[in-house]
Design an enzyme around this catalytic site. Sequence first.
Site, PDB file in Angstrom:
ATOM      1  N   GLU A  25      52.279 -20.215  23.429  1.00 35.20           N
ATOM      2  CA  GLU A  25      52.913 -20.519  24.723  1.00 35.20           C
ATOM      3  C   GLU A  25      52.001 -21.391  25.603  1.00 35.20           C
ATOM      4  O   GLU A  25      51.984 -21.283  26.824  1.00 35.20           O
ATOM      5  CB  GLU A  25      53.372 -19.235  25.430  1.00 35.20           C
ATOM      6  CG  GLU A  25      54.386 -18.489  24.545  1.00 35.20           C
ATOM      7  CD  GLU A  25      55.332 -17.579  25.271  1.00 35.20           C
ATOM      8  OE1 GLU A  25      55.583 -17.814  26.460  1.00 35.20           O
ATOM      9  OE2 GLU A  25      55.843 -16.654  24.627  1.00 35.20           O
TER      10      GLU A  25
ATOM     11  N   GLY B 249      29.277  -1.117  14.025  1.00 32.25           N
ATOM     12  CA  GLY B 249      29.877  -1.008  12.688  1.00 32.25           C
ATOM     13  C   GLY B 249      31.304  -0.480  12.733  1.00 32.25           C
ATOM     14  O   GLY B 249      32.198  -0.984  12.043  1.00 32.25           O
TER      15      GLY B 249
ATOM     16  N   GLY C 102      57.814 -17.218  30.055  1.00 32.35           N
ATOM     17  CA  GLY C 102      57.157 -16.645  28.877  1.00 32.35           C
ATOM     18  C   GLY C 102      55.674 -16.396  29.111  1.00 32.35           C
ATOM     19  O   GLY C 102      55.120 -15.388  28.652  1.00 32.35           O
TER      20      GLY C 102
ATOM     21  N   GLN D 103      31.557  -5.047  19.831  1.00 30.04           N
ATOM     22  CA  GLN D 103      30.101  -4.964  19.944  1.00 30.04           C
ATOM     23  C   GLN D 103      29.656  -3.546  20.338  1.00 30.04           C
ATOM     24  O   GLN D 103      28.686  -3.023  19.789  1.00 30.04           O
ATOM     25  CB  GLN D 103      29.624  -6.001  20.989  1.00 30.04           C
ATOM     26  CG  GLN D 103      28.157  -6.308  20.923  1.00 30.04           C
ATOM     27  CD  GLN D 103      27.747  -6.999  19.619  1.00 30.04           C
ATOM     28  OE1 GLN D 103      28.599  -7.527  18.896  1.00 30.04           O
ATOM     29  NE2 GLN D 103      26.477  -6.965  19.305  1.00 30.04           N
ATOM     30  N   ILE D 104      30.378  -2.936  21.249  1.00 32.57           N
ATOM     31  CA  ILE D 104      30.033  -1.566  21.680  1.00 32.57           C
ATOM     32  C   ILE D 104      30.216  -0.593  20.509  1.00 32.57           C
ATOM     33  O   ILE D 104      29.406   0.306  20.288  1.00 32.57           O
ATOM     34  CB  ILE D 104      30.897  -1.152  22.898  1.00 32.57           C
ATOM     35  CG1 ILE D 104      30.449  -1.941  24.133  1.00 32.57           C
ATOM     36  CG2 ILE D 104      30.833   0.362  23.136  1.00 32.57           C
ATOM     37  CD1 ILE D 104      31.366  -1.804  25.349  1.00 32.57           C
TER      38      ILE D 104
ATOM     39  N   GLU E  56      56.561 -28.461  16.302  1.00 30.84           N
ATOM     40  CA  GLU E  56      56.794 -29.070  14.981  1.00 30.84           C
ATOM     41  C   GLU E  56      55.433 -29.282  14.322  1.00 30.84           C
ATOM     42  O   GLU E  56      54.390 -29.237  15.001  1.00 30.84           O
ATOM     43  CB  GLU E  56      57.528 -30.407  15.130  1.00 30.84           C
ATOM     44  CG  GLU E  56      58.917 -30.219  15.713  1.00 30.84           C
ATOM     45  CD  GLU E  56      59.767 -31.481  15.680  1.00 30.84           C
ATOM     46  OE1 GLU E  56      59.271 -32.558  15.253  1.00 30.84           O
ATOM     47  OE2 GLU E  56      60.941 -31.386  16.091  1.00 30.84           O
TER      48      GLU E  56
ATOM     49  N   GLY F  33      52.566 -30.098  18.856  1.00 33.35           N
ATOM     50  CA  GLY F  33      52.234 -28.760  19.359  1.00 33.35           C
ATOM     51  C   GLY F  33      52.033 -28.809  20.859  1.00 33.35           C
ATOM     52  O   GLY F  33      52.993 -28.710  21.625  1.00 33.35           O
TER      53      GLY F  33
ATOM     54  N   SER G 272      44.753 -22.355  26.144  1.00 36.84           N
ATOM     55  CA  SER G 272      44.019 -22.250  27.422  1.00 36.84           C
ATOM     56  C   SER G 272      43.763 -23.645  28.001  1.00 36.84           C
ATOM     57  O   SER G 272      43.767 -23.836  29.215  1.00 36.84           O
ATOM     58  CB  SER G 272      42.685 -21.531  27.207  1.00 36.84           C
ATOM     59  OG  SER G 272      42.931 -20.187  26.876  1.00 36.84           O
TER      60      SER G 272
END
Length: 385
Positions: A367, A344, A242, A340-341, A127, A131, A370
């Site tokens: 879900e 651009g 989940g 990064q590799i 809601e 959370g 962390s």
Amino acid sequence: MDLQLSEEHQMIRDAARDFAQNEIAKVAADYDESGEFPYETIKKMGALGFMGIEVPEEYGGAGMDTMAYVLALEEINKVDAAHGTIMSVNNSLFCYGILHFGTEAQKRNYVTPVASGQKVGAYSLTEPMSGSDAATMKSSAVREGDYYVINGTKSWVTSGPAAHFIVLFTMTAPQLGHRGITAFIVETDQPGFQRGRTEDKLGIRASATCEIHFEDYRCPVENRLGAEGEGFKIAMAVLDAGRIGIAAQALGIAEAAYEASLQYARQREAFGGPIGRLQGIQWKIADMKCRIEASRLLTYQAALAKQAAKQSGARYTTEASIAKLFASETAMFCAHQAVQIHAGMGYSKELPVERYFRDAKITEIYEGTSEIQRMVIARNELGLR
Ligand code: CAA
């Protein structure tokens, strides 16, 4: 852990890979751009059994095991995480809960159409002011005879704009805290149900997300899922399932970012040769590879724990949270390294790498963030709440 894949597992993995490459790859960037819900591909995925992999065939599913689910989800997410999210919500957050806690009529009426891809399901816990602290919800259901009258607002409902049915968690006895929460199955074409605005999101843009509002929505008693007051435990048990799906999703995103990086590091030349010869790039490749392999083991281990729980009834909360935590942080790490590799080109919409970067972030948030996964793991390890 026995990681020998059976013939059936290889078959579902290959079928999901083929479908993703032939049907999803060509539309993924457009759906990402428009944020439209991909009805057509979702229907096709349903017809192939991908919307109810663990759902028994008698309820419209593929009747397979948790490893099959995880393998298929990994392949779909390797190509597009928005399709992967819709698949994971239908399988885990919608079908799983009703299969485990629902009545026979609920399974027939709601699991069958969603598992077969004819209809879309969703799950609604969050809601605006509730959370991570999921038990503090304000929406309510009050029993009146054969109905519950539901009022309130829920937010961040994944697949909400498209859902025909939603597993909803709301308060029937606010004075009891989490023990006052009850689960219901609501139909979104009934009076008293309204959708709010669709969220304009950073990633998984085609997996539409919205607020939903209930104003004197009348839910028949037979649509209550489980007993009054059991809703919070149902919500948590469903999230255990989940979170394994989100781990598989994160694994798929990480692999996509890694494979794109390998290819680019072999082709792109700088300082007289392919950039893959440079130590700075090699270290990134090695770190990505190690974290992906570890994520795969943790995700498959959680899948095996969930499969075993079908017989034993044991909880696999810790395995699910460990897999989700590690794999989602791996997805973010790998997507970051991939940009990064590619430098651009990683920042350009010409390649899907920037999409992997945007999509990866949600796996560390939905879900259970962390931080919540760390809390769940530590509490279970310590035996403290
Ligand atoms: N399975 C079964 N029961 C469980 C459980 C589980 N995994 N986890 C907890 N419970 C039970 C406990 O045993 C306890 O039972 P009693 O009533 O018998 O005591 C009860 O639930 C309350 O448990 P806690 O005291 O641990 O509850 P809490 O209020 O401290 O919260 C929490 C625990 C882990 C932080 C929980 O609130 C949580 O997971 N928060 C995150 C919410 C979340 O993940 N939201 C995601 C929204 S959905 C989404 O993102 C989907 C989408 O759109 C794709």
